[in-house]
Structures are given as C-alpha cells and as structure tokens.
Design an enzyme around this catalytic site. Sequence first.
Site, short mmCIF file in Angstrom:
data_model
loop_
_atom_site.label_atom_id
_atom_site.label_comp_id
_atom_site.label_asym_id
_atom_site.label_seq_id
_atom_site.Cartn_x
_atom_site.Cartn_y
_atom_site.Cartn_z
N ASP A 25 -13.04 -20.90 34.90
CA ASP A 25 -13.28 -20.76 36.35
C ASP A 25 -12.53 -19.61 37.03
OD1 ASP A 25 -14.73 -23.00 35.73
OD2 ASP A 25 -13.71 -24.33 37.13
N GLU A 73 -17.35 -23.08 37.77
CA GLU A 73 -17.71 -24.29 38.51
C GLU A 73 -18.78 -23.89 39.50
OE1 GLU A 73 -14.44 -26.53 40.17
OE2 GLU A 73 -15.79 -27.87 41.27
N LYS A 130 -20.80 -25.19 35.13
CA LYS A 130 -20.46 -26.62 35.07
C LYS A 130 -20.39 -27.22 36.47
CE LYS A 130 -15.41 -25.85 34.72
NZ LYS A 130 -15.05 -26.44 36.00
N LYS A 133 -15.43 -30.84 37.09
CA LYS A 133 -14.15 -30.18 36.85
C LYS A 133 -13.99 -29.93 35.35
CE LYS A 133 -13.22 -30.44 41.23
NZ LYS A 133 -13.57 -29.24 42.05
N VAL A 158 -8.03 -21.38 35.79
CA VAL A 158 -7.58 -22.09 37.00
C VAL A 158 -8.47 -23.29 37.29
CG1 VAL A 158 -6.62 -19.99 37.98
CG2 VAL A 158 -8.99 -20.58 38.51
N THR A 159 -7.92 -24.26 38.04
CA THR A 159 -6.50 -24.44 38.27
C THR A 159 -5.94 -25.35 37.18
OG1 THR A 159 -6.78 -26.35 39.75
CG2 THR A 159 -6.72 -24.18 40.78
N CYS A 163 -9.32 -28.15 36.82
CA CYS A 163 -10.37 -27.88 35.82
C CYS A 163 -9.81 -27.59 34.42
CB CYS A 163 -11.26 -26.75 36.30
SG CYS A 163 -12.23 -27.26 37.74
N GLN A 203 5.14 -36.32 24.44
CA GLN A 203 4.82 -37.38 23.48
C GLN A 203 4.19 -36.81 22.20
OE1 GLN A 203 3.35 -41.14 25.44
NE2 GLN A 203 2.86 -39.70 27.08
N1 TIU Z 1 -11.65 -24.86 38.82
C1 TIU Z 1 -10.97 -25.81 39.45
O1 TIU Z 1 -9.84 -26.12 39.12
N2 TIU Z 1 -11.59 -26.39 40.56
C2 TIU Z 1 -10.93 -26.86 41.65
O2 TIU Z 1 -11.52 -27.36 42.59
N3 TIU Z 1 -9.56 -26.72 41.64
C3 TIU Z 1 -8.71 -26.99 42.66
O3 TIU Z 1 -7.49 -26.93 42.44
N4 TIU Z 1 -9.17 -27.29 43.86
#
Ligand code: TIU
Length: 219
Positions: A25, A73, A130, A133, A158-159, A163, A203
């Site tokens: 993403d 996304e 996609k 997430k 990210v993030t 995702c 773990q």
């Molecule tokens: N790609 C992804 O992480 N989508 C999000 O919406 N991330 C947020 O941190 N909002």
Amino acid sequence: MQTVSGAQPFPFHFDSRHTALVVIDMQRDFIEPGGFGEALGNDVSLLAAIVPTVAVLLEHARAEGWLVVHTRESHAADLSDCPPAKRARGKPLARIGDQGPMGRILVRGEPGNAIVDALAPAAGEIVIDKPGKGAFYATRLAEELALRSITHLIFAGVTTEVCVQTTMREANDRGYECLLIEDATASYIPAFRDATLAMVRSQGAIVGWTATLASLMEA
Ligand code: TIU
C-alpha cells in the site's frame, strides 16, 4: 540458501527462488496530502519518510531476482466491495468514495490510488488490488504465490500495525515464513510501529521475523 544473521528473534533463512518481496500500500492515498490517510486525521509525512528506503529494497529485490508484489488498498467505483461499516468509521474529514484533491478517495483507478512514482511497479511485477486491510482477503494473492512456489515473504510498506501486520498474520497462518523490514515500514503512530515489530517477533517469532534493510542486504 541465504541467511539474515541479524534478524530477530533469530536468523532468517531464505532461498531467492522461493521468495517474494511484498510492498504493502505505498499509495498516494496514504503517503501524500489529500488522500485517505490525511482524511483520517494523520500526518502523512511520517509515511513519506520511508519511500527512499523502500526504493532501495525494491531495487535489491529486482537485482536478486525475487518475485515482487505490490498491493493497493482500493475499492470499486460503485463501492460494492466496501462494507458500509468500513466507510462509516474513522475520523472522516472525507470518506472512502468522496471526491478529494487526488480524485475519489481509495477508489481504484483514481490518481490518489496509484503507487507513488518512486516505487512504481515494473513490467512483470504483480499488483494486487485489495478491498481489505489484509492482502489475502478477497484477492488472488494466494494463487499467484502458489503458482510460483513461493514459501518466504519479505514485507515492507504501510501502515505497520494495520495493513502490513494484518497481511503478515494472514500469511503466517497460511504457512509462509515472513520477514518484516524494520526501516521499510511506517505508521502514522510511531509507537504502534515499534509495538508491532516487537509483537510479531515475540514468543519465538510467533508471527515472523524482523530485520533492518542493512542486515537483509548483508545476507
Ligand atoms: N494500508 C493501510 O494500512 N490502511 C490503513 O487504513 N492504515 C491506517 O493506518 N489507517
């Protein structure tokens, strides 16, 4: 077989022929002002900061001959793949599907939905759109990886806690060995990035491994 000796919690072994880099993403919607990330009330410069590092990782993957997968996304223009609950939640300065400075927010094919220029997919690389997430949910990712006998996934993007972590957990449950590159992932909330790195490798690598880009490139 290659070994990332500096990986945590212990060395990570992989074979380039069965390894894919998965870049999650790295889209204008999350990284540039005027997209989904900013609409949720975030400072997008925290994410823009990793673009040069991800670019180095991408070049390394191409030079090593790894399969490269990019995800976005994104939702269909009619939002038929966007659950009303997803659209309704957040701190909406704007919602998914609303018109923004880079086109309709998080909608497939809009300018804001594109991967940033510096990380643009090359010919032959896989691009997965996609609606969730996680990158395995409602996509063809599992089939694309199986077709190519991929067993090991190296993650960036990210993030970290949304995702990237969701996809890494989906992959772990499907039996992939997963390595997350610490300096090639970012969050709008840096403490969440750090917590995610700690929890995935806790773990005895319960979800997978983490390593810096430098230690990967030493492998
Ligand atoms: N790609 C992804 O992480 N989508 C999000 O919406 N991330 C947020 O941190 N909002």
